[in-house]
Design an enzyme around this catalytic site. Structure first.
Site, PDB file in Angstrom:
ATOM      1  N   TYR A 256       0.835  -1.205   0.000  1.00 27.04           N
ATOM      2  CA  TYR A 256       0.000   0.000   0.000  1.00 27.04           C
ATOM      3  C   TYR A 256       0.870   1.256   0.000  1.00 27.04           C
ATOM      4  CZ  TYR A 256      -3.602   3.359   1.440  1.00 27.04           C
ATOM      5  OH  TYR A 256      -4.455   4.441   1.500  1.00 27.04           O
TER       6      TYR A 256
ATOM      7  N   LYS B 187       1.357   4.202  -3.029  1.00 24.97           N
ATOM      8  CA  LYS B 187       0.997   5.616  -2.868  1.00 24.97           C
ATOM      9  C   LYS B 187       2.220   6.512  -3.099  1.00 24.97           C
ATOM     10  CE  LYS B 187      -3.449   5.172  -1.836  1.00 24.97           C
ATOM     11  NZ  LYS B 187      -4.507   5.676  -2.716  1.00 24.97           N
TER      12      LYS B 187
ATOM     13  N   THR C  67     -14.216   5.056   6.645  1.00 22.53           N
ATOM     14  CA  THR C  67     -14.734   4.331   5.485  1.00 22.53           C
ATOM     15  C   THR C  67     -14.508   2.853   5.738  1.00 22.53           C
ATOM     16  OG1 THR C  67     -12.579   4.419   4.458  1.00 22.53           O
ATOM     17  CG2 THR C  67     -14.088   6.215   3.920  1.00 22.53           C
TER      18      THR C  67
HETATM   19  N1  LIG Z   1      -9.960   5.803   4.744  1.00 24.66           N
HETATM   20  C1  LIG Z   1      -8.797   6.342   5.087  1.00 24.66           C
HETATM   21  O1  LIG Z   1      -8.505   6.559   6.287  1.00 24.66           O
HETATM   22  C2  LIG Z   1      -7.806   6.731   4.000  1.00 24.66           C
HETATM   23  C3  LIG Z   1      -6.627   7.347   4.408  1.00 24.66           C
HETATM   24  C4  LIG Z   1      -5.716   7.747   3.442  1.00 24.66           C
HETATM   25  C5  LIG Z   1      -5.993   7.550   2.106  1.00 24.66           C
HETATM   26  N2  LIG Z   1      -7.149   6.927   1.730  1.00 24.66           N
HETATM   27  C6  LIG Z   1      -7.392   6.758   0.293  1.00 24.66           C
HETATM   28  O2  LIG Z   1      -8.655   7.299  -0.013  1.00 24.66           O
HETATM   29  C7  LIG Z   1      -9.208   6.632  -1.162  1.00 24.66           C
HETATM   30  C8  LIG Z   1     -10.607   6.171  -0.824  1.00 24.66           C
HETATM   31  O3  LIG Z   1     -10.488   5.151   0.161  1.00 24.66           O
HETATM   32  P1  LIG Z   1     -11.645   4.750   1.168  1.00 24.66           P
HETATM   33  O4  LIG Z   1     -11.178   4.997   2.527  1.00 24.66           O
HETATM   34  O5  LIG Z   1     -12.964   5.299   0.712  1.00 24.66           O
HETATM   35  O6  LIG Z   1     -11.575   3.181   0.935  1.00 24.66           O
HETATM   36  P2  LIG Z   1     -12.747   2.116   0.725  1.00 24.66           P
HETATM   37  O7  LIG Z   1     -13.793   2.344   1.723  1.00 24.66           O
HETATM   38  O8  LIG Z   1     -12.065   0.782   0.704  1.00 24.66           O
HETATM   39  O9  LIG Z   1     -13.253   2.499  -0.720  1.00 24.66           O
HETATM   40  C9  LIG Z   1     -12.416   2.371  -1.840  1.00 24.66           C
HETATM   41  C10 LIG Z   1     -13.253   2.507  -3.077  1.00 24.66           C
HETATM   42  O10 LIG Z   1     -12.412   2.285  -4.228  1.00 24.66           O
HETATM   43  C11 LIG Z   1     -13.118   1.452  -5.099  1.00 24.66           C
HETATM   44  N3  LIG Z   1     -12.236   0.664  -5.950  1.00 24.66           N
HETATM   45  C12 LIG Z   1     -11.332  -0.259  -5.570  1.00 24.66           C
HETATM   46  N4  LIG Z   1     -10.736  -0.791  -6.653  1.00 24.66           N
HETATM   47  C13 LIG Z   1     -11.290  -0.179  -7.733  1.00 24.66           C
HETATM   48  C14 LIG Z   1     -11.112  -0.300  -9.133  1.00 24.66           C
HETATM   49  N5  LIG Z   1     -10.246  -1.175  -9.668  1.00 24.66           N
HETATM   50  N6  LIG Z   1     -11.853   0.484  -9.947  1.00 24.66           N
HETATM   51  C15 LIG Z   1     -12.732   1.360  -9.436  1.00 24.66           C
HETATM   52  N7  LIG Z   1     -12.966   1.512  -8.130  1.00 24.66           N
HETATM   53  C16 LIG Z   1     -12.251   0.745  -7.291  1.00 24.66           C
HETATM   54  C17 LIG Z   1     -13.924   0.523  -4.192  1.00 24.66           C
HETATM   55  O11 LIG Z   1     -14.950  -0.058  -4.932  1.00 24.66           O
HETATM   56  P3  LIG Z   1     -15.729  -1.373  -4.420  1.00 24.66           P
HETATM   57  O12 LIG Z   1     -16.812  -0.837  -3.525  1.00 24.66           O
HETATM   58  O13 LIG Z   1     -16.243  -1.975  -5.680  1.00 24.66           O
HETATM   59  O14 LIG Z   1     -14.742  -2.241  -3.701  1.00 24.66           O
HETATM   60  C18 LIG Z   1     -14.392   1.498  -3.132  1.00 24.66           C
HETATM   61  O15 LIG Z   1     -15.555   2.167  -3.551  1.00 24.66           O
HETATM   62  C19 LIG Z   1      -8.251   5.490  -1.476  1.00 24.66           C
HETATM   63  O16 LIG Z   1      -7.403   5.858  -2.549  1.00 24.66           O
HETATM   64  C20 LIG Z   1      -7.449   5.324  -0.193  1.00 24.66           C
HETATM   65  O17 LIG Z   1      -6.179   4.762  -0.422  1.00 24.66           O
HETATM   66  C21 LIG Z   1      -8.058   6.516   2.647  1.00 24.66           C
END
Ligand SMILES: NC(=O)c1ccc[n+]([C@@H]2O[C@H](COP(=O)([O-])OP(=O)(O)OC[C@H]3O[C@@H](n4cnc5c(N)ncnc54)[C@H](OP(=O)(O)O)[C@@H]3O)[C@@H](O)[C@H]2O)c1
Length: 216
Positions: free
Chosen positions: A139, A143, A174
């Protein structure tokens, strides 16, 4: 506004929720690792709008079984590395490159790469940083690579009106962030929205969290 998700069922359901709140949202099927989906999405935007003003690259995965307090580097499976990079890096790059002609047709397009503080090499190397002992290698390195894309693409576009930045949303409640996270989803979206709406004098090629620059 277009809302993309991996399947038509998911994106339609999410779009309906937003439409019920009065937003003009259209669903778009887009698995960013699927070349056919990318080509169809670009063709759809081209024929319906002829340009793209904002691209938020939010899709991201974390496939390591974590415990964020672990270091997964030694013995990591090639499949885990490749799967993670397929989405977080190669998929994001492919989508961005495919939409670039339409982004260049907009008067002042904005590209937001949703990264993470976990991609910061500066913080990973610093023993007193909050992420020093948290090292999911696939991961984190995906990034860091995404951040490199931000810098390189911003340089390639420096003589255009397009701005490209990396966002760290914060630790957000999330599916990935979990229940114990500090920020609500609306708060987690703030940095991406700010970078998507940057004025002409705003930054490009930067890495931000809630308006503040982060060290790479
Ligand atoms: N949550 C945090 O604390 C956090 C912190 C730092 C960075 N981030 C970043 O923020 C972004 C959003 O993350 P999140 O927290 O919302 O994570 P999440 O709850 O796991 O959601 C990730 C989303 O990405 C979609 N996805 C995964 N693979 C994909 C693909 N091949 N094509 C299209 N969509 C795809 C998933 O779709 P499905 O529903 O179909 O699986 C899901 O809707 C990510 O880039 C993550 O790395 C999150």
């Amino acid at each position: 506004m277009l809302l993309a998700a991996r399947t038509m069922e998911k994106t339609t359901a999410a779009a309906m929720t937003l439409q019920a709140g009065g937003l003009d949202v259209q669903p778009l099927e887009l698995d960013i690792t699927n070349e056919g989906h990318i080509a169809a999405a670009v063709a759809f935007v081209n024929s319906n709008f002829g340009k793209l003003d904002i691209l938020v690259n939010n899709a991201g995965i974390m496939v390591e079984a974590v415990d964020w307090a672990q270091n997964t580097t030694i013995g990591i499976a090639q499949g885990v590395l490749r799967k993670t990079f397929d989405t977080n890096f190669f998929g994001t790059v492919a989508v961005t490159e495919a939409f670039l002609p339409l982004l260049l047709k907009a008067p002042a397009a904005r590209i937001v790469n949703v990264s993470s503080i976990m991609g910061s090499l500066f913080f990973h190397a610093k023993p007193d940083s909050p992420i020093y002992d948290s090292k999911p290698f696939a991961y984190d390195s995906s990034k860091s690579a995404l951040n490199a894309f931000t810098i390189h693409l911003a340089h390639a576009l420096k003589d255009t009106a397009v701005k490209v930045n990396s966002a760290h949303p914060g630790w957000v409640k999330t599916e990935m962030g979990g229940e114990g996270a500090l920020l609500e989803i609306s708060e987690g979206a703030t940095t991406s929205v700010e970078l998507a709406l940057l004025e002409a004098d705003g930054a490009s090629g930067g890495y931000f969290h809630l308006g503040k620059p982060l060290p790479w």
